[in-house]
Design an enzyme around this catalytic site. Sequence first.
Site, PDB file in Angstrom:
ATOM      1  N   ASP A  80       1.316  -1.670  -0.096  1.00 42.16           N
ATOM      2  CA  ASP A  80       0.129  -0.409  -0.112  1.00 42.16           C
ATOM      3  C   ASP A  80       0.757   1.681  -0.567  1.00 42.16           C
ATOM      4  O   ASP A  80       1.863   1.243   0.492  1.00 42.16           O
ATOM      5  CB  ASP A  80      -0.816  -0.534   1.076  1.00 42.16           C
ATOM      6  CG  ASP A  80      -2.349   0.510   1.430  1.00 42.16           C
ATOM      7  OD1 ASP A  80      -2.561   1.280   0.180  1.00 42.16           O
ATOM      8  OD2 ASP A  80      -2.488   1.406   2.052  1.00 42.16           O
ATOM      9  N   HIS A  81       0.456   2.460  -0.281  1.00 44.09           N
ATOM     10  CA  HIS A  81       0.458   3.946  -0.350  1.00 44.09           C
ATOM     11  C   HIS A  81       2.693   3.550  -0.616  1.00 44.09           C
ATOM     12  O   HIS A  81       3.270   4.368   0.519  1.00 44.09           O
ATOM     13  CB  HIS A  81       0.402   4.523   1.038  1.00 44.09           C
ATOM     14  CG  HIS A  81      -0.661   5.111   1.130  1.00 44.09           C
ATOM     15  ND1 HIS A  81      -1.019   6.006   0.179  1.00 44.09           N
ATOM     16  CD2 HIS A  81      -2.080   4.339   1.402  1.00 44.09           C
ATOM     17  CE1 HIS A  81      -2.318   6.128  -0.261  1.00 44.09           C
ATOM     18  NE2 HIS A  81      -2.868   5.338  -0.069  1.00 44.09           N
ATOM     19  N   GLY A 179      -8.701   7.385   7.665  1.00 45.88           N
ATOM     20  CA  GLY A 179      -9.673   7.945   9.177  1.00 45.88           C
ATOM     21  C   GLY A 179     -10.576   8.368   9.344  1.00 45.88           C
ATOM     22  O   GLY A 179     -11.521   7.938   8.626  1.00 45.88           O
ATOM     23  N   HIS A 206      -9.748   4.598  -1.439  1.00 48.64           N
ATOM     24  CA  HIS A 206      -9.109   4.609  -0.385  1.00 48.64           C
ATOM     25  C   HIS A 206     -10.178   4.957   0.880  1.00 48.64           C
ATOM     26  O   HIS A 206     -11.113   5.972   0.501  1.00 48.64           O
ATOM     27  CB  HIS A 206      -7.759   5.232  -0.089  1.00 48.64           C
ATOM     28  CG  HIS A 206      -6.671   4.810  -1.231  1.00 48.64           C
ATOM     29  ND1 HIS A 206      -5.635   4.178  -0.894  1.00 48.64           N
ATOM     30  CD2 HIS A 206      -6.503   4.211  -2.138  1.00 48.64           C
ATOM     31  CE1 HIS A 206      -4.194   3.549  -1.404  1.00 48.64           C
ATOM     32  NE2 HIS A 206      -5.522   3.458  -2.794  1.00 48.64           N
ATOM     33  N   GLY A 207     -10.041   5.187   1.984  1.00 47.89           N
ATOM     34  CA  GLY A 207     -10.150   5.698   3.375  1.00 47.89           C
ATOM     35  C   GLY A 207     -11.636   5.189   3.502  1.00 47.89           C
ATOM     36  O   GLY A 207     -12.913   5.492   3.694  1.00 47.89           O
ATOM     37  N   SER A 209     -13.050   3.004   5.455  1.00 47.39           N
ATOM     38  CA  SER A 209     -13.542   2.676   7.530  1.00 47.39           C
ATOM     39  C   SER A 209     -14.834   3.759   7.219  1.00 47.39           C
ATOM     40  O   SER A 209     -14.036   5.511   7.032  1.00 47.39           O
ATOM     41  CB  SER A 209     -12.514   3.496   7.838  1.00 47.39           C
ATOM     42  OG  SER A 209     -11.802   1.892   8.153  1.00 47.39           O
ATOM     43  N   VAL A 229      -9.253  -0.866   2.941  1.00 46.38           N
ATOM     44  CA  VAL A 229      -9.913  -0.862   4.810  1.00 46.38           C
ATOM     45  C   VAL A 229      -8.871  -1.069   5.889  1.00 46.38           C
ATOM     46  O   VAL A 229      -7.958  -2.040   5.521  1.00 46.38           O
ATOM     47  CB  VAL A 229     -11.184  -1.735   4.895  1.00 46.38           C
ATOM     48  CG1 VAL A 229     -12.058  -1.300   6.445  1.00 46.38           C
ATOM     49  CG2 VAL A 229     -12.055  -1.814   4.467  1.00 46.38           C
TER      50      VAL A 229
HETATM   51  P1  13P Z   1      -8.998   3.752   6.045  1.00 44.56           P
HETATM   52  O1  13P Z   1      -7.836   3.720   7.628  1.00 44.56           O
HETATM   53  O2  13P Z   1      -9.549   5.119   6.573  1.00 44.56           O
HETATM   54  O3  13P Z   1      -9.557   3.516   5.921  1.00 44.56           O
HETATM   55  O4  13P Z   1      -8.299   4.465   4.726  1.00 44.56           O
HETATM   56  C1  13P Z   1      -7.542   3.047   4.819  1.00 44.56           C
HETATM   57  C2  13P Z   1      -6.356   3.493   2.881  1.00 44.56           C
HETATM   58  O5  13P Z   1      -7.564   3.965   2.551  1.00 44.56           O
HETATM   59  C3  13P Z   1      -6.096   2.154   3.344  1.00 44.56           C
HETATM   60  O6  13P Z   1      -4.896   3.187   1.836  1.00 44.56           O
END
Ligand code: 13P
Length: 281
Positions: A80-81, A179, A206-207, A209, A229
């Site tokens: 990831d990233h 987050g 992404h993101g 959650s 997630v």
């Molecule tokens: P969250 O932590 O908001 O679930 O995002 C995870 C993410 O995008 C991992 O690259």
Amino acid sequence: MRARMLDLLSAAQHGGYAVGAFNVYNLEGVQAVIAAAEAESSPVILQIHPKALLHGGAPLIVLCQTAADEARVPAAVHLDHSASAEAIERALHLGITSVMADGAGLSYADNVIFSRAMVALAHKHGASVEAELGQISGTEDDLVVAENDARLTDPAQAVEFVNETGLDALAVCIGNVHGQYRGEPQLDLARLAEIRRRVSVPLVLHGASGLKEQHIREAIRLGVCKFNVNTELRQAYLTAARSALTGAKPADLSDLIAAVVAAVKTVVLDKLRLFASGGKA
Ligand code: 13P
């Protein structure tokens, strides 16, 4: 069985569902994700954040690969990233078949140069590349982007970006946040629809959650086939660990491990149902 992420995403893109990519830091996280995917007969992605890699190193990659090999469902392992060419190269040498080249903090021109170079490198190893256009705000481990610095993906520029870099999957920024969301998430679904209309590669959000069922359903309908997630898994892990440690009984390590695996598995199960990937293994 170990799968290639791009194959999972292509199947999802054509099948009208999305694959969950869950960030894992250790054995408990990996066991929870695989157990949930097996329970739902769902394909799944084990995803390693650079901070987790810093801590876990090669053994963490090997752990994910072995768990993927032994899983009764197709499971891919993804870096990831990663804004570091060295980390990407190292992961590729260790056999990872999918990486995110994160040039989102760079200017557009430099993002193209970085992403294109990582595509060339990854493709030499037979691996695929996810790259991001725009920039999502929020916090994930050491990755912190202020709200003011968030940039949404420009649909016209997305076409150029895909063509100029040769990327395999595009991470879009449409109001999604790493987050906690402040208030109700506001996804720019019209922008997502326009991006989908213009580019054909798998789209990644992404993101995930904190996104509600209707966001997820709409995003899938408009072409998202991978959701990332992390935050909700970490929260479940930490809450379970805290209550195991502060319970009436003296904490036992095996009980603590079982409690965190069960807590993370519950979150993953819920997400897999939302992503409609159950039964697609
Ligand atoms: P969250 O932590 O908001 O679930 O995002 C995870 C993410 O995008 C991992 O690259």
